[in-house]
Design an enzyme around this catalytic site. Sequence first.
Site, PDB file in Angstrom:
ATOM      1  CG  ASP A   1      -0.292  -0.325   2.517  1.00 50.56           C
ATOM      2  OD1 ASP A   1       0.952  -0.468   2.557  1.00 50.56           O
ATOM      3  OD2 ASP A   1      -1.010  -0.440   3.534  1.00 50.56           O
TER       4      ASP A   1
ATOM      5  CG  ASP B 107       6.193   5.855   6.550  1.00 52.00           C
ATOM      6  OD1 ASP B 107       7.215   6.520   6.708  1.00 52.00           O
ATOM      7  OD2 ASP B 107       5.135   6.117   7.145  1.00 52.00           O
TER       8      ASP B 107
ATOM      9  CE  LYS C 128       3.285   8.414   5.018  1.00 51.90           C
ATOM     10  NZ  LYS C 128       3.071   8.299   6.463  1.00 51.90           N
TER      11      LYS C 128
ATOM     12  CG  ASP D  68      -5.406   0.479   9.740  1.00 51.15           C
ATOM     13  OD1 ASP D  68      -4.329   0.364   9.122  1.00 51.15           O
ATOM     14  OD2 ASP D  68      -5.519   0.243  10.950  1.00 51.15           O
TER      15      ASP D  68
HETATM   16  P1  XMP Z   1       7.279   1.244   6.475  1.00 51.05           P
HETATM   17  O1  XMP Z   1       7.690   2.350   7.411  1.00 51.05           O
HETATM   18  O2  XMP Z   1       7.673  -0.096   6.969  1.00 51.05           O
HETATM   19  O3  XMP Z   1       5.716   1.332   6.518  1.00 51.05           O
HETATM   20  O4  XMP Z   1       7.695   1.541   5.051  1.00 51.05           O
HETATM   21  C1  XMP Z   1       4.954   0.566   5.689  1.00 51.05           C
HETATM   22  C2  XMP Z   1       3.674   0.127   6.359  1.00 51.05           C
HETATM   23  O5  XMP Z   1       3.295   0.989   7.419  1.00 51.05           O
HETATM   24  C3  XMP Z   1       1.963   1.366   7.320  1.00 51.05           C
HETATM   25  N1  XMP Z   1       1.908   2.833   7.085  1.00 51.05           N
HETATM   26  C4  XMP Z   1       0.816   3.570   7.073  1.00 51.05           C
HETATM   27  N2  XMP Z   1      -0.464   3.230   7.271  1.00 51.05           N
HETATM   28  N3  XMP Z   1      -1.124   5.463   6.902  1.00 51.05           N
HETATM   29  C5  XMP Z   1      -1.426   4.180   7.174  1.00 51.05           C
HETATM   30  O6  XMP Z   1      -2.609   3.876   7.337  1.00 51.05           O
HETATM   31  C6  XMP Z   1       0.155   5.896   6.711  1.00 51.05           C
HETATM   32  O7  XMP Z   1       0.387   7.082   6.455  1.00 51.05           O
HETATM   33  C7  XMP Z   1       1.165   4.886   6.803  1.00 51.05           C
HETATM   34  N4  XMP Z   1       2.514   4.934   6.668  1.00 51.05           N
HETATM   35  C8  XMP Z   1       2.931   3.649   6.855  1.00 51.05           C
HETATM   36  C9  XMP Z   1       1.399   0.572   6.171  1.00 51.05           C
HETATM   37  O8  XMP Z   1       0.790  -0.597   6.660  1.00 51.05           O
HETATM   38  C10 XMP Z   1       2.591   0.193   5.331  1.00 51.05           C
HETATM   39  O9  XMP Z   1       2.459  -1.035   4.645  1.00 51.05           O
END
Ligand code: XMP
Length: 185
Positions: A101, A104, A132, A160
């Site tokens: 999805d 980050d 991001k 979510d």
């Molecule tokens: P990382 O930091 O591991 O994050 O790249 C990836 C997972 O973290 C969740 N995620 C979010 N979920 N809004 C959300 O609802 C956000 O802004 C967000 N940023 C990170 C998501 O599950 C993703 O796969």
Amino acid sequence: MLDDVARVVVSERQIEARVAAMAEEIASFYADSKEGVTIVTILTGSLVFLADLIRRLPIRMRVALVTVSSYAGKTMQSRGAVLESAILPDLCNRDVLIVDDILDTGGTLRLVRDRLRAESPRSIRTAVMLRKRDKAPADLPVEFVGFDIEDEFVVGYGLDYDGLYRNLPYIGVLKPELYTTESIT
Ligand code: XMP
């Protein structure tokens, strides 16, 4: 529920158009793959994106699922990605496309890639709906990206907050008073 949204970041119409374009990019990328592609989806946030994407992919494909947890309850800061489960077919010599999805910090993607590499696939590529732009690590290239967004916590289209808002057909940010900041333990 709609009253909880402060601002739409990506509209339903923008998502629809971009998913269609991404599907074309992905389909032409794998057009010559005889075995087709095995899509490995990271649950739960990618469900909506996956469902829209695969119905637009006119290529041979299989779907496999992995579950990664990183955010618990009303937490907006990652506690570190943990692989909860992986239901994987034989990936040896297969072309694998990870579908997630949002990219980050990249912790989730790194974890899943490392796990999949152990299965000796022919190739691993990645498609994410959102990235991001200021946070995604430079050493973690992603071949297919829906939208680059600012560093803010977004919900909707599968994403979510505290388990809610996955069913919003667009991506948005909630009113600030709805986000509670919880310290990391
Ligand atoms: P990382 O930091 O591991 O994050 O790249 C990836 C997972 O973290 C969740 N995620 C979010 N979920 N809004 C959300 O609802 C956000 O802004 C967000 N940023 C990170 C998501 O599950 C993703 O796969």
